[in-house]
Design a protein around this motif. Structure first.
Motif, PDB file in Angstrom:
ATOM      1  N   LYS A  83      32.288  42.116  49.124  1.00 28.41           N
ATOM      2  CA  LYS A  83      32.407  41.378  48.877  1.00 28.41           C
ATOM      3  C   LYS A  83      31.953  41.202  47.045  1.00 28.41           C
ATOM      4  O   LYS A  83      32.582  40.348  46.719  1.00 28.41           O
ATOM      5  CB  LYS A  83      30.982  40.251  49.588  1.00 28.41           C
ATOM      6  N   VAL A  84      30.075  41.926  46.923  1.00 25.78           N
ATOM      7  CA  VAL A  84      30.253  42.518  45.465  1.00 25.78           C
ATOM      8  C   VAL A  84      31.798  42.976  44.640  1.00 25.78           C
ATOM      9  O   VAL A  84      31.907  42.372  43.467  1.00 25.78           O
ATOM     10  CB  VAL A  84      29.189  43.713  45.575  1.00 25.78           C
ATOM     11  N   LEU A  85      32.463  44.003  45.288  1.00 29.54           N
ATOM     12  CA  LEU A  85      33.535  44.389  44.210  1.00 29.54           C
ATOM     13  C   LEU A  85      34.403  43.248  44.106  1.00 29.54           C
ATOM     14  O   LEU A  85      34.826  43.274  42.922  1.00 29.54           O
ATOM     15  CB  LEU A  85      34.131  45.210  45.798  1.00 29.54           C
ATOM     16  N   ILE A  86      34.687  42.258  45.169  1.00 32.35           N
ATOM     17  CA  ILE A  86      35.576  41.200  45.078  1.00 32.35           C
ATOM     18  C   ILE A  86      35.068  40.514  43.465  1.00 32.35           C
ATOM     19  O   ILE A  86      36.103  40.025  42.956  1.00 32.35           O
ATOM     20  CB  ILE A  86      36.045  40.251  46.092  1.00 32.35           C
ATOM     21  N   ILE A  87      34.155  39.653  43.686  1.00 32.58           N
ATOM     22  CA  ILE A  87      33.542  38.959  42.879  1.00 32.58           C
ATOM     23  C   ILE A  87      33.334  39.833  41.695  1.00 32.58           C
ATOM     24  O   ILE A  87      33.329  39.303  40.465  1.00 32.58           O
ATOM     25  CB  ILE A  87      31.532  38.705  43.220  1.00 32.58           C
TER      26      ILE A  87
ATOM     27  N   VAL B 193      36.623  40.349  39.972  1.00 28.56           N
ATOM     28  CA  VAL B 193      37.795  38.556  39.987  1.00 28.56           C
ATOM     29  C   VAL B 193      36.882  38.377  38.350  1.00 28.56           C
ATOM     30  O   VAL B 193      37.281  37.766  37.777  1.00 28.56           O
ATOM     31  CB  VAL B 193      37.337  37.891  40.864  1.00 28.56           C
ATOM     32  N   GLY B 194      35.856  38.193  38.399  1.00 32.18           N
ATOM     33  CA  GLY B 194      34.708  37.600  37.243  1.00 32.18           C
ATOM     34  C   GLY B 194      35.414  38.917  35.901  1.00 32.18           C
ATOM     35  O   GLY B 194      35.818  38.344  34.906  1.00 32.18           O
ATOM     36  N   TYR B 195      35.641  40.268  36.035  1.00 28.59           N
ATOM     37  CA  TYR B 195      35.909  41.218  34.789  1.00 28.59           C
ATOM     38  C   TYR B 195      37.785  41.029  34.998  1.00 28.59           C
ATOM     39  O   TYR B 195      38.291  40.908  33.836  1.00 28.59           O
ATOM     40  CB  TYR B 195      35.569  42.714  35.449  1.00 28.59           C
ATOM     41  N   THR B 196      38.677  40.841  36.091  1.00 27.99           N
ATOM     42  CA  THR B 196      40.058  40.417  35.451  1.00 27.99           C
ATOM     43  C   THR B 196      39.986  38.632  34.316  1.00 27.99           C
ATOM     44  O   THR B 196      40.536  38.499  33.271  1.00 27.99           O
ATOM     45  CB  THR B 196      40.753  39.661  36.469  1.00 27.99           C
TER      46      THR B 196
ATOM     47  N   MET C  18      44.637  44.613  36.189  1.00 23.14           N
ATOM     48  CA  MET C  18      43.162  43.674  36.703  1.00 23.14           C
ATOM     49  C   MET C  18      43.683  42.272  38.255  1.00 23.14           C
ATOM     50  O   MET C  18      43.204  42.467  39.041  1.00 23.14           O
ATOM     51  CB  MET C  18      42.203  42.960  36.253  1.00 23.14           C
ATOM     52  N   VAL C  19      44.695  42.141  37.879  1.00 26.24           N
ATOM     53  CA  VAL C  19      45.291  41.164  38.728  1.00 26.24           C
ATOM     54  C   VAL C  19      45.725  41.680  39.955  1.00 26.24           C
ATOM     55  O   VAL C  19      45.246  41.625  41.045  1.00 26.24           O
ATOM     56  CB  VAL C  19      46.719  40.420  38.048  1.00 26.24           C
ATOM     57  N   LEU C  20      46.369  43.065  39.926  1.00 24.84           N
ATOM     58  CA  LEU C  20      46.545  44.057  40.627  1.00 24.84           C
ATOM     59  C   LEU C  20      45.688  44.239  41.356  1.00 24.84           C
ATOM     60  O   LEU C  20      45.301  44.829  42.976  1.00 24.84           O
ATOM     61  CB  LEU C  20      47.252  45.107  40.243  1.00 24.84           C
ATOM     62  N   ALA C  21      44.307  45.052  40.616  1.00 21.74           N
ATOM     63  CA  ALA C  21      42.595  45.883  41.206  1.00 21.74           C
ATOM     64  C   ALA C  21      41.905  44.172  42.010  1.00 21.74           C
ATOM     65  O   ALA C  21      41.419  44.481  43.271  1.00 21.74           O
ATOM     66  CB  ALA C  21      41.788  45.698  40.296  1.00 21.74           C
ATOM     67  N   SER C  22      42.160  43.163  41.912  1.00 18.35           N
ATOM     68  CA  SER C  22      41.980  42.020  42.277  1.00 18.35           C
ATOM     69  C   SER C  22      42.088  42.300  43.991  1.00 18.35           C
ATOM     70  O   SER C  22      42.270  41.505  45.069  1.00 18.35           O
ATOM     71  CB  SER C  22      41.703  40.592  41.900  1.00 18.35           C
ATOM     72  N   ILE C  23      43.556  41.389  43.950  1.00 21.12           N
ATOM     73  CA  ILE C  23      44.579  42.184  44.774  1.00 21.12           C
ATOM     74  C   ILE C  23      43.919  43.162  46.320  1.00 21.12           C
ATOM     75  O   ILE C  23      43.707  43.276  46.859  1.00 21.12           O
ATOM     76  CB  ILE C  23      46.216  41.897  45.025  1.00 21.12           C
ATOM     77  N   CYS C  24      44.040  44.285  45.760  1.00 21.02           N
ATOM     78  CA  CYS C  24      43.145  45.725  46.506  1.00 21.02           C
ATOM     79  C   CYS C  24      42.656  46.061  46.470  1.00 21.02           C
ATOM     80  O   CYS C  24      41.598  46.161  47.382  1.00 21.02           O
ATOM     81  CB  CYS C  24      43.853  46.610  45.299  1.00 21.02           C
ATOM     82  N   ALA C  25      41.192  45.279  46.136  1.00 23.20           N
ATOM     83  CA  ALA C  25      39.713  44.858  46.206  1.00 23.20           C
ATOM     84  C   ALA C  25      39.929  43.322  47.329  1.00 23.20           C
ATOM     85  O   ALA C  25      38.985  43.911  48.326  1.00 23.20           O
ATOM     86  CB  ALA C  25      38.739  43.926  45.354  1.00 23.20           C
TER      87      ALA C  25
END
Length: 435
Positions: A312-316, A319-322, A419-426
């Motif tokens: 959950k922390v990773l996703i939040i 997404v914020g960083y993106t 980072m969009v790709l990273a958000s999906i992976c998270a």
């Protein structure tokens, strides 16, 4: 056998001693990693090289760090954090000496500076993984992310020192003498590490953390901190574990890669082209490290104690960083940069603060595998972490050749897409469920 309160306290105190010693070493790991962003103009002037060469110098450290990740995990699991870390801290000092010689009058060799950075990267690579092993062995499971966050806080103080303080030191005593000072300090830390660090509480006659937890909870020990595992078995388990590993690996490549292409390479070149002093843009760059100083420990604490979830922390955070990269892409022009220095400080702070959530990925990956392969599992993830930094810094050197705003916007578009790709992976990543 009953474990006394005194024994528990001694395990706690000595664990903190071991952690503190290695954390001091990690300060210099991050210091060397991020110097490229702030001193890029000094490098260009001293060696009369262009932006592509500066990017090569910054990536030399990361390529070495990347190549050493699997060996560092193997060395840590086989020989223990004490030997692995102390030997390679000394090697880091040797790399600093090479950098010092490269900058001396009568030498001025850019190739030697690159070689020195590469050696520094090799030495630095076998410091972080031993620390992760120490955290797995000397601390409780629900402390891992918090302590990792504190470690990154200390490391990013090194990142802050690599900005304005590094520039001030070079202006005062010169680049060669600066690297000689760094070499001397690092060598002392290497000797102190061998003298103070111990691999396991059993080495000083104390019970392991898992034994203490088992006595307190009445639950049997499921994963011994003194267990061992073959290297090939550990590597196979990591790389063939599907969603346990690969979403985090791709996420790590994208997230840390974009942080490094900015903080360790292109940020200094971007801001130095505008009508602002070196002190002003180095202050802006310090905000990335300052953001991580707050973001890393806070992410770890929230993960351990509030949300009790790594994912959950990773996703939040991701997404914020993106979103921050989206803001940079659509708002940063020459006018907005020059007239809104405070805004640039906030943007750089948020890069560090939200990007700092990456620290919980190490707790996430560590908990998915046995303690016996903590070093190897962490190193496998770090392979992609620093591949991201090395590859993206190299690519950035070819995208940004003349330091134009248009070229930087192309770079920012790449960072945002990654980072969009990273958000999906998270979102696709998994974490261990509580027993």
């Amino acid at each position: 056998m009953t474990i006394t309160t005194d024994q528990k306290n001694r395990v706690r105190r000595y664990g903190l001693t071991v952690f503190t010693m290695l954390a001091v070493a990690y300060f210099f790991v991050y210091f060397h990693r991020t110097t490229g962003g702030a001193v890029s103009e000094d490098i260009r002037v001293l060696f009369n090289v262009g932006p592509t060469s500066v990017a090569l110098l910054a990536s030399a450290y990361l390529y070495a760090y990347m190549l050493m990740q699997i060996p560092s995990g193997i060395l840590t699991d086989k020989f223990g954090p004490r030997k692995a870390a102390s030997v390679f801290i000394i090697l880091l000092a040797c790399g600093s000496i090479l950098c010092a010689v490269s900058a001396m009058d009568g030498v001025k060799s850019f190739d030697l500076m690159v070689a020195g950075k590469f050696v520094i990267g090799i030495g630095a690579a076998v410091i972080y993984i031993p620390i992760m092993k120490v955290l797995a062995v000397w601390f409780r499971k629900d402390e891992f992310a918090t302590m990792s966050g504190i470690l990154l806080l200390i490391g990013n103080v090194g990142g802050i020192a690599a900005a304005y303080p590094m520039i001030a030191m070079i202006d005062l005593i010169g680049m060669a003498n600066t690297y000689l000072v760094l070499a001397a300090v690092t060598a002392v830390i290497g000797v102190a590490t061998y003298a103070l660090v111990r691999n396991h509480p059993h080495e000083i006659g104390l019970p392991g953390v898992e034994e203490i937890v088992a006595e307190e909870t009445g639950k049997p020990i499921k994963d011994s901190t003194s267990a061992t595992m073959g290297t090939m078995e550990a590597l196979k388990l990591a790389f063939t574990s599907g969603r346990k590993f690969w979403p985090l690996a791709i996420w790590s490549f994208c997230t840390y890669g974009t942080i490094m292409l900015w903080q360790a390479s292109q940020a200094g070149s971007f801001y130095s082209q505008f009508d602002m002093s070196k002190e002003t843009y180095s202050m802006i760059l310090m905000m990335v490290g300052l953001g991580m100083v707050f973001g890393c420990p806070l992410s770890g604490k929230i993960s351990d104690s509030v949300l009790k979830s790594r994912r959950k922390v990773l996703i939040i955070g991701t997404v914020g960083y993106t979103i921050v990269w989206a803001v940079i892409l659509y708002t940063c022009t020459e006018t907005t940069v020059v007239t809104n220095v405070p805004v640039q400080c906030v943007i750089n702070f948020l890069i560090g603060f939200l990007g700092g959530a990456y620290i919980v990925s190490y707790a996430q990956i560590k908990e998915l595998y046995p303690v016996a392969m903590t070093g190897t599992a962490t190193a496998a993830l770090n392979l992609f972490t620093f591949a991201g930094g090395a590859v993206l810094i190299t690519v950035s050197g070819y995208i940004v050749t003349n330091n134009t705003v248009a070229q930087f916007q192309g770079l920012w578009l790449l960072a945002f897409a990654l980072m969009v790709l990273a958000s999906i992976c998270a979102c696709l990543s998994i974490e261990k469920e509580e027993d």
